[in-house]
Motif scaffolding. Sequence first.
Motif, PDB file in Angstrom:
ATOM      1  N   GLN A  38       0.830  -1.207   0.000  1.00 43.69           N
ATOM      2  CA  GLN A  38       0.000   0.000   0.000  1.00 43.69           C
ATOM      3  C   GLN A  38       0.866   1.259   0.000  1.00 43.69           C
ATOM      4  OE1 GLN A  38      -2.007   1.006   3.630  1.00 43.69           O
ATOM      5  NE2 GLN A  38      -3.635   2.132   2.607  1.00 43.69           N
ATOM      6  N   TYR A  39       1.844   1.336   0.918  1.00 42.35           N
ATOM      7  CA  TYR A  39       2.681   2.537   0.978  1.00 42.35           C
ATOM      8  C   TYR A  39       3.474   2.717  -0.316  1.00 42.35           C
ATOM      9  CZ  TYR A  39       1.647   2.991   5.974  1.00 42.35           C
ATOM     10  OH  TYR A  39       1.013   3.150   7.176  1.00 42.35           O
ATOM     11  N   ALA A  40       4.027   1.611  -0.840  1.00 41.04           N
ATOM     12  CA  ALA A  40       4.822   1.716  -2.073  1.00 41.04           C
ATOM     13  C   ALA A  40       3.946   2.211  -3.226  1.00 41.04           C
ATOM     14  CB  ALA A  40       5.432   0.358  -2.415  1.00 41.04           C
ATOM     15  N   VAL A  67       3.033  14.777   8.904  1.00 40.36           N
ATOM     16  CA  VAL A  67       2.064  14.152   9.818  1.00 40.36           C
ATOM     17  C   VAL A  67       1.488  12.892   9.159  1.00 40.36           C
ATOM     18  CG1 VAL A  67       0.159  14.669  11.373  1.00 40.36           C
ATOM     19  CG2 VAL A  67       1.380  16.553  10.281  1.00 40.36           C
ATOM     20  N   GLY A  68       1.438  11.788   9.889  1.00 37.46           N
ATOM     21  CA  GLY A  68       0.940  10.537   9.304  1.00 37.46           C
ATOM     22  C   GLY A  68       1.846  10.114   8.171  1.00 37.46           C
ATOM     23  N   ALA A  69       3.140  10.050   8.460  1.00 39.35           N
ATOM     24  CA  ALA A  69       4.181   9.967   7.425  1.00 39.35           C
ATOM     25  C   ALA A  69       4.218   8.639   6.680  1.00 39.35           C
ATOM     26  CB  ALA A  69       5.545  10.238   8.062  1.00 39.35           C
ATOM     27  N   THR A 121       5.914  12.055  11.978  1.00 36.22           N
ATOM     28  CA  THR A 121       5.155  11.350  13.009  1.00 36.22           C
ATOM     29  C   THR A 121       4.128  10.423  12.379  1.00 36.22           C
ATOM     30  OG1 THR A 121       3.511  13.128  13.147  1.00 36.22           O
ATOM     31  CG2 THR A 121       5.376  13.249  14.668  1.00 36.22           C
ATOM     32  N   ASP A 122       3.767   9.392  13.133  1.00 39.44           N
ATOM     33  CA  ASP A 122       2.723   8.460  12.710  1.00 39.44           C
ATOM     34  C   ASP A 122       2.309   7.648  13.939  1.00 39.44           C
ATOM     35  OD1 ASP A 122       2.014   7.256   9.598  1.00 39.44           O
ATOM     36  OD2 ASP A 122       1.343   6.088  11.305  1.00 39.44           O
ATOM     37  N   LEU A 123       1.115   7.067  13.870  1.00 40.22           N
ATOM     38  CA  LEU A 123       0.709   6.133  14.925  1.00 40.22           C
ATOM     39  C   LEU A 123       1.657   4.942  14.950  1.00 40.22           C
ATOM     40  CD1 LEU A 123      -3.184   5.739  14.547  1.00 40.22           C
ATOM     41  CD2 LEU A 123      -1.952   6.919  16.385  1.00 40.22           C
ATOM     42  N   HIS A 130       3.205   9.344  17.286  1.00 42.79           N
ATOM     43  CA  HIS A 130       2.383  10.464  17.772  1.00 42.79           C
ATOM     44  C   HIS A 130       1.000  10.345  17.147  1.00 42.79           C
ATOM     45  CE1 HIS A 130       0.818  14.664  17.255  1.00 42.79           C
ATOM     46  NE2 HIS A 130       1.179  14.739  18.521  1.00 42.79           N
ATOM     47  N   ASN A 131      -0.014  10.558  17.981  1.00 51.14           N
ATOM     48  CA  ASN A 131      -1.394  10.560  17.504  1.00 51.14           C
ATOM     49  C   ASN A 131      -1.813  12.010  17.287  1.00 51.14           C
ATOM     50  OD1 ASN A 131      -4.139  10.437  17.135  1.00 51.14           O
ATOM     51  ND2 ASN A 131      -4.480   8.948  18.776  1.00 51.14           N
ATOM     52  N   VAL A 132      -2.098  12.389  16.048  1.00 50.94           N
ATOM     53  CA  VAL A 132      -2.389  13.796  15.757  1.00 50.94           C
ATOM     54  C   VAL A 132      -3.676  14.251  16.457  1.00 50.94           C
ATOM     55  CG1 VAL A 132      -3.690  13.422  13.614  1.00 50.94           C
ATOM     56  CG2 VAL A 132      -2.337  15.515  13.899  1.00 50.94           C
ATOM     57  N   ALA A 171       0.278  16.831   5.389  1.00 51.49           N
ATOM     58  CA  ALA A 171      -0.409  15.589   5.753  1.00 51.49           C
ATOM     59  C   ALA A 171      -1.095  15.053   4.507  1.00 51.49           C
ATOM     60  CB  ALA A 171      -1.430  15.848   6.854  1.00 51.49           C
ATOM     61  N   ARG A 172      -0.783  13.804   4.158  1.00 50.90           N
ATOM     62  CA  ARG A 172      -1.375  13.206   2.948  1.00 50.90           C
ATOM     63  C   ARG A 172      -2.185  11.975   3.337  1.00 50.90           C
ATOM     64  NH1 ARG A 172       2.752  11.588  -1.763  1.00 50.90           N
ATOM     65  NH2 ARG A 172       2.909   9.615  -0.631  1.00 50.90           N
ATOM     66  N   LEU A 173      -3.430  11.952   2.928  1.00 44.76           N
ATOM     67  CA  LEU A 173      -4.324  10.801   3.159  1.00 44.76           C
ATOM     68  C   LEU A 173      -4.405  10.465   4.643  1.00 44.76           C
ATOM     69  CD1 LEU A 173      -3.173   8.517   0.194  1.00 44.76           C
ATOM     70  CD2 LEU A 173      -4.872  10.343   0.198  1.00 44.76           C
TER      71      LEU A 173
HETATM   72  C1  LIG Z   1      -3.128   6.065   4.011  1.00 40.88           C
HETATM   73  S1  LIG Z   1      -1.686   6.181   4.991  1.00 40.88           S
HETATM   74  C2  LIG Z   1      -0.811   7.487   4.149  1.00 40.88           C
HETATM   75  C3  LIG Z   1       0.665   7.475   4.464  1.00 40.88           C
HETATM   76  C4  LIG Z   1       1.462   8.628   3.848  1.00 40.88           C
HETATM   77  N1  LIG Z   1       0.999   9.915   4.346  1.00 40.88           N
HETATM   78  C5  LIG Z   1       1.390   8.594   2.343  1.00 40.88           C
HETATM   79  O1  LIG Z   1       0.561   9.329   1.768  1.00 40.88           O
HETATM   80  O2  LIG Z   1       2.150   7.833   1.714  1.00 40.88           O
HETATM   81  C6  LIG Z   1      -2.264   7.042   6.450  1.00 40.88           C
HETATM   82  C7  LIG Z   1      -1.208   7.096   7.558  1.00 40.88           C
HETATM   83  O3  LIG Z   1      -1.743   7.865   8.642  1.00 40.88           O
HETATM   84  C8  LIG Z   1      -1.425   7.212   9.860  1.00 40.88           C
HETATM   85  N2  LIG Z   1      -2.437   7.603  10.864  1.00 40.88           N
HETATM   86  C9  LIG Z   1      -3.724   7.220  10.917  1.00 40.88           C
HETATM   87  N3  LIG Z   1      -4.339   7.813  11.970  1.00 40.88           N
HETATM   88  C10 LIG Z   1      -3.407   8.596  12.575  1.00 40.88           C
HETATM   89  C11 LIG Z   1      -3.415   9.446  13.732  1.00 40.88           C
HETATM   90  N4  LIG Z   1      -4.526   9.606  14.461  1.00 40.88           N
HETATM   91  N5  LIG Z   1      -2.275  10.096  14.071  1.00 40.88           N
HETATM   92  C12 LIG Z   1      -1.141   9.932  13.337  1.00 40.88           C
HETATM   93  N6  LIG Z   1      -1.064   9.130  12.238  1.00 40.88           N
HETATM   94  C13 LIG Z   1      -2.181   8.463  11.877  1.00 40.88           C
HETATM   95  C14 LIG Z   1      -1.436   5.725   9.525  1.00 40.88           C
HETATM   96  O4  LIG Z   1      -0.695   4.953  10.458  1.00 40.88           O
HETATM   97  C15 LIG Z   1      -0.828   5.732   8.129  1.00 40.88           C
HETATM   98  O5  LIG Z   1       0.566   5.612   8.147  1.00 40.88           O
END
Ligand SMILES: C[S@@+](CC[C@H](N)C(=O)[O-])C[C@H]1O[C@@H](n2cnc3c(N)ncnc32)[C@H](O)[C@@H]1O
Length: 280
Positions: free
Chosen positions: A23-25, A53-55, A77-79, A101-103, A118-120
């Motif tokens: 998924q990430y790739a 954020v949510g890296a 940061t990411d969960l 970190h939880n945003v 922050a993406r997705l």
């Molecule tokens: C769909 S992935 C997108 C990853 C990356 N941003 C990208 O676009 O390639 C969403 C990411 O957000 C993280 N995430 C989800 N809820 C979160 C929260 N409350 N705080 C921080 N990160 C969170 C997930 O662990 C995941 O890595």
Amino acid sequence: MSQTTNTGARYAFDSSGPESFAQYARLERHLDQTTATRLAPPVLTAGMTCWEVGAGGGSIARLMSRIVGPSGLVIATDLDTSHMTRWDGVTELNNVTVMRHNVLNGPVKGGPFDLIHARLLLVHLPTPTEVLRELANALAPGGWLVIEEYEMTDPRSPLLAVPPGGDVALFDEVLAAIADELTRHGADLGWGRRVHQTMLAEGLLDVDSIVHRESWSGDPTGNMLYDINSRQLQPQMEAAGLPAKRLDEFRCMIRDPRFAALSYEFVSTRGRAPRKAEQS
Ligand SMILES: C[S@@+](CC[C@H](N)C(=O)[O-])C[C@H]1O[C@@H](n2cnc3c(N)ncnc32)[C@H](O)[C@@H]1O
């Protein structure tokens, strides 16, 4: 396991599951070029302090690291940060700090930031408007906020080409089931088109949005994002009544090179905080 946030909502995807690498790739291959264009100067320049954020897999944090250079700093940061600790065998780049970190708990320490990206991510959160406000408040004067989301409310089918005998209704049914599953986990599938208005309401300036969509051709290796998402969410979709056999038929159809569909619609919106001289 998918992770529980402090509001009880759970991120829909299992970021430590076997499909998370694919998924990430796939996301990075689909989106990094567009994101890099959106972060071009003056949004991202040498010496900045950035928060990714949510890296996820960390590709954009690495891009930031290269651009900000030794005089800058990137906090990623990411969960679940496990995907970033596997960066080409490098645990951390010198100017990058990786943190769990939880945003939803508010901004990370280390601000104010010249750039927050922050993406997705916000699309999956129960309170995206409030989180956007907190991110905007964490910006330095003149700092940029870049929010990028998939918008999934277009009622038209994304189908472009179907192989002979292909089941059009099945394709639409599985995409709807994926969307239902994301919604059940608290995702707001129309949020992507509300980001622009929300940034304006927060007083950000120079707000602009672009949309990126491309065709995805049938991929025999199973690496189309629709294929990956259908595997990630299969247990939940089966529990909701979609038989495994139908999901197998779906994947068989979309792996045929004669198949093609539009990607999800990707909306990238950016705005900047007023500079000191612009503040009233
Ligand atoms: C769909 S992935 C997108 C990853 C990356 N941003 C990208 O676009 O390639 C969403 C990411 O957000 C993280 N995430 C989800 N809820 C979160 C929260 N409350 N705080 C921080 N990160 C969170 C997930 O662990 C995941 O890595």
